[in-house]
Motif scaffolding. Structure first.
Motif, PDB file in Angstrom:
ATOM      1  N   VAL B 264      41.280 105.516  57.441  1.00  0.00           N
ATOM      2  CA  VAL B 264      40.897 106.168  56.098  1.00  0.00           C
ATOM      3  C   VAL B 264      41.146 107.787  56.350  1.00  0.00           C
ATOM      4  O   VAL B 264      41.668 108.364  55.646  1.00  0.00           O
ATOM      5  N   ALA B 265      40.501 108.281  57.557  1.00  0.00           N
ATOM      6  CA  ALA B 265      40.818 109.531  58.012  1.00  0.00           C
ATOM      7  C   ALA B 265      42.057 109.872  58.276  1.00  0.00           C
ATOM      8  O   ALA B 265      42.712 111.021  57.532  1.00  0.00           O
ATOM      9  N   GLY B 266      43.003 109.021  58.708  1.00  0.00           N
ATOM     10  CA  GLY B 266      44.259 109.466  58.824  1.00  0.00           C
ATOM     11  C   GLY B 266      45.010 109.428  57.381  1.00  0.00           C
ATOM     12  O   GLY B 266      45.870 110.432  57.314  1.00  0.00           O
ATOM     13  N   ALA B 267      44.618 108.725  56.752  1.00  0.00           N
ATOM     14  CA  ALA B 267      45.358 108.661  55.044  1.00  0.00           C
ATOM     15  C   ALA B 267      44.874 109.898  54.498  1.00  0.00           C
ATOM     16  O   ALA B 267      45.882 110.633  53.940  1.00  0.00           O
ATOM     17  N   ILE B 268      43.750 110.326  54.429  1.00  0.00           N
ATOM     18  CA  ILE B 268      43.348 111.731  53.700  1.00  0.00           C
ATOM     19  C   ILE B 268      43.995 112.925  54.377  1.00  0.00           C
ATOM     20  O   ILE B 268      44.646 113.669  53.799  1.00  0.00           O
ATOM     21  N   GLY B 308      41.902 116.012  60.745  1.00  0.00           N
ATOM     22  CA  GLY B 308      42.674 116.020  61.889  1.00  0.00           C
ATOM     23  C   GLY B 308      42.052 115.974  63.215  1.00  0.00           C
ATOM     24  O   GLY B 308      42.303 115.244  64.195  1.00  0.00           O
ATOM     25  N   SER B 309      40.825 116.638  63.063  1.00  0.00           N
ATOM     26  CA  SER B 309      39.743 116.299  64.150  1.00  0.00           C
ATOM     27  C   SER B 309      39.054 114.974  64.102  1.00  0.00           C
ATOM     28  O   SER B 309      38.971 114.521  65.302  1.00  0.00           O
ATOM     29  N   ILE B 310      39.047 114.257  63.180  1.00  0.00           N
ATOM     30  CA  ILE B 310      38.418 113.056  63.071  1.00  0.00           C
ATOM     31  C   ILE B 310      39.254 112.172  63.712  1.00  0.00           C
ATOM     32  O   ILE B 310      39.104 111.100  64.440  1.00  0.00           O
ATOM     33  N   VAL B 311      40.495 112.197  63.302  1.00  0.00           N
ATOM     34  CA  VAL B 311      41.531 111.467  63.887  1.00  0.00           C
ATOM     35  C   VAL B 311      41.627 111.692  65.147  1.00  0.00           C
ATOM     36  O   VAL B 311      41.968 110.586  66.129  1.00  0.00           O
ATOM     37  N   GLY B 312      41.784 112.899  65.669  1.00  0.00           N
ATOM     38  CA  GLY B 312      41.605 113.282  67.165  1.00  0.00           C
ATOM     39  C   GLY B 312      40.434 112.570  68.047  1.00  0.00           C
ATOM     40  O   GLY B 312      40.919 111.814  69.165  1.00  0.00           O
TER      41      GLY B 312
END
Lengths: 178, 490
Positions: B264-268, B308-312
């Motif tokens: 979901v984070a990546g999608a956003i 981007g930070s969440i994905v990281g």
């Protein structure tokens, strides 16, 4: 006898429109409708428009969607064609959740929007019954039914006092009726 | 009349000093009511060339079969599912902007929601083409529906995550379409009432007879709010369900509980990057700088930085959990990702998605248009690599070394992917020619409360203390359209 059917007060500012409504209401002149290019918050209370009940429709359609898909999944997976996969129970509730959730939303959205269109008489190809073409552009229009509301000059004056940039005495109800 | 009282020191959502309601209509409808310029034609020609490549590649696939793709006995999913997840992810920003930001009363969404929603629709169409393409026999696509049939008690497999996908994607597409179109009605009516002849007839049909009466507006707003309320969990559910395609399997590298929030984070993240890519160009070409302002660009960059930070964090967590689980296959999958034959894809992903967005911590970069555009494209590339890494590096080496192979795309794979970008841009360019790319009615709503001129009026009326006024003037310095001398006099 005057052939005016509707008197339109055209404003270029929503605050002036609100003053116009006040002026007419103070003088007990009934307002037929108000047309604006954008939603104006607080106007419903002033005009005494009842709160929308679309939320109830949305809830009912949501419940319907959930029931329909849950029944389909239950009938097919548990009743009509139970598959033995690793001895797991047929009535596997967690697997039901995504389908039930999706169709709850699907039915809510479609049902509510359809209700909205039906309630407001909107449908593809409906002839646009617009009283003033600029009401969808930059004019905020108060429409007063001219019949029984005479003298018209008083209405004109009240609208002008409130800041109407133009007052129209329309002989036809809709200018864009085709 | 204003729907809310807004702090005067907040940055204006509409810049320009003498904007009127009529001017908003005129400026937004400029590309709709006039002939396209050369820039549009060049873009359109390129997009149609791409779309033609897609038509050719997908026809080739259907004629000769999936064997035309680079798939093999081990890597049964590759560029197709990569493209599918990538496009679905891109689509998410549109619903996020229109629904989640509406629920949170973020008025800055008003200028960008229309284009973002259109982007959602087109991105989901592109995603859907991959599903149909991958079926091999697309004419049997209806088999995914629970239809009564003549094969006895044969029903779809409700236990499958792929089945959940069918319901999630189709619901997402149709609800987004309804949300988008309902929102368009008042603006289509504006076009209709300014048009003549055939155009008027067409827009008249499309406008459903919208008049803009009080009751209609009231119901319209109720519908928008409820649709936003149900679309918000819908967005989260769709990419969560897409992640189930992987997470419910036992494949090393896929079998993880972090997938739903991480997807979901990546999608956003990718969705906002695509909105940025499109709008930075569109605002310039269509002359919408007063409506899509630096504040919008900066806000979107902040969201890109956050997601981007969440994905990281998710990437690092995956590594930690692989080690912490003590499962040797899982550990190998991750070591193989970063040091195996696809190391370049993994490190491209890490660079593009984790390191690059961190540049947005610097305000100078956040408000730099060319840099924002370049970074948004880097994020898009990075997110494509993310899906490629998850899919191909997990599949190409699984439990049995005898089945280890490499995946090499064929020209058909490349053609379909590049072509889908062409399809997307073709639809987007047509959209900006025939429908308003900014939600006019919603932007007009902001004119009296949050525009630069409304704020200036408040200053002129003496609603600010001198110190606060100085701060406000300072905050406005970055806007090109502001003539500071006018504020000094106030």
């Amino acid at each position: 006898m005057s052939s005016t059917k509707f008197i339109l007060g055209c404003f270029d500012d929503p605050d002036d429109l609100m003053h116009g409504i006040d002026n007419l209401q103070k003088n007990s002149i009934p307002i037929y409708d108000v047309y604006t290019p954008m939603p104006i918050h607080g106007i419903e209370a002033k005009l005494g428009v009842k709160e929308s009940r679309l939320g109830y429709a949305a809830f009912c359609f949501g419940c319907l969607g959930a029931t329909v898909i849950f029944s389909i999944v239950y009938y097919t997976l548990v009743h009509d064609w139970p598959m033995n996969i690793g001895g797991k129970p047929h009535f596997a509730m967690p697997d039901f959740v995504p389908f039930t959730f999706e169709w709850t939303i699907l039915f809510t959205a479609f049902g509510m929007v359809a209700t909205f269109f039906a309630a407001t008489h909107l449908f593809p190809g409906r002839a646009p019954r617009v009283m003033d073409l600029r009401a969808t552009d930059d004019r905020f229009v108060i429409a007063v039914d001219a019949k029984g509301n005479i003298p018209h000059d008083d209405i004109t004056r009240l609208l002008k006092d409130a800041g109407a940039v133009e007052v129209k005495h329309n002989e036809r109800k809709y200018v864009s009726y085709e | 009349m204003a729907s809310h009282s807004e702090a005067i020191i907040r940055e204006p959502l509409i810049t320009g000093k003498d904007i009127t309601y009529a001017q908003i209509t005129n400026e937004v409808l400029l590309p709709v009511e006039n002939k396209p310029n050369m820039a549009w034609w060049i873009g359109f020609a390129l997009a149609v060339a791409g779309a033609s490549l897609w038509v050719f590649s997908i026809s080739w696939t259907f004629w000769y079969g999936i064997g035309e793709w680079g798939l093999n006995k081990t890597v049964g999913w590759a560029w197709d599912i990569t493209g599918f997840v990538w496009w679905v992810g891109i689509g998410h920003a549109g619903t996020l902007i229109s629904a989640v930001l509406l629920l949170f009363r973020q008025n800055w969404r008003n200028s960008i929601n229309r284009s973002a929603e259109a982007m959602t629709i087109f991105a989901v169409v592109c995603a859907a083409t991959y599903i149909f393409g991958h079926m091999g026999r697309p004419w049997l696509a209806y088999w995914t529906l629970p239809l009564p049939n003549q094969y006895g008690s044969l029903w779809v497999n409700w236990n499958s995550a792929l089945m959940m996908d069918v319901f999630a994607i189709s619901t997402y597409f149709s609800v987004s379409l309804v949300f988008w179109y309902t929102g368009l009605l008042p603006d289509i009516a504006s076009i209709r009432d300014r048009a003549t002849g055939l155009r008027r007839r067409i827009y008249s049909i499309l406008s459903f007879g919208w008049t803009g009466s009080v009751k209609t507006w009231q119901r319209f707003e109720t519908v928008s709010l409820i649709l936003a309320g149900i679309s918000t969990p819908l967005v989260l559910s769709v990419h969560t369900i897409v992640s189930f395609d992987f997470a419910t399997s036992l494949e090393p590298g896929w079998h993880t509980t972090i997938f739903p929030p991480y997807f979901v984070a990546g999608a956003i993240f990718s969705g906002f990057a695509m909105v940025q890519t499109l709008l930075l160009i569109a605002r310039k070409v269509l002359g919408l700088e007063n409506y899509i302002t630096m504040f919008h660009i900066e806000s979107m960059n902040k969201i890109i930085m956050l997601t981007g930070s969440i994905v990281g964090v998710a990437y690092i967590t995956e590594f930690f959990i692989a080690w912490y689980s003590g499962v040797e296959y899982e550990q190998y999958a991750f070591i193989n990702r970063s040091t195996g034959p696809y190391w370049w894809a993994y490190w491209s992903m890490m660079t593009c998605n984790v390191i690059t967005p961190q540049l947005f911590w610097f305000k100078k970069i956040r408000i730099n248009i060319p840099l924002s555009w370049v970074l948004s494209i880097i994020v898009n590339i990075g997110m494509w690599f993310e899906r490629f890494v998850i899919i191909v590096t997990s599949l190409h080496r699984d439990f049995i070394p005898s089945s280890w192979v490499m995946f090499y795309p064929t020209w058909t794979d490349v053609g379909i992917f590049v072509g889908s970008i062409g399809v997307f841009f073709t639809m987007f360019l047509l959209f900006i020619r025939v429908l308003p790319s900014v939600a006019m009615a919603e932007v007009k709503l902001l004119l009296k409360s949050s525009s630069e001129q409304a704020k200036k009026k408040l200053i002129d009326a003496g609603h600010l203390e001198p110190e606060a006024q100085a701060d406000y003037i300072k905050a406005l310095e970055k806007y090109d359209s502001v003539d500071l001398t006018q504020y000094q006099k106030a």
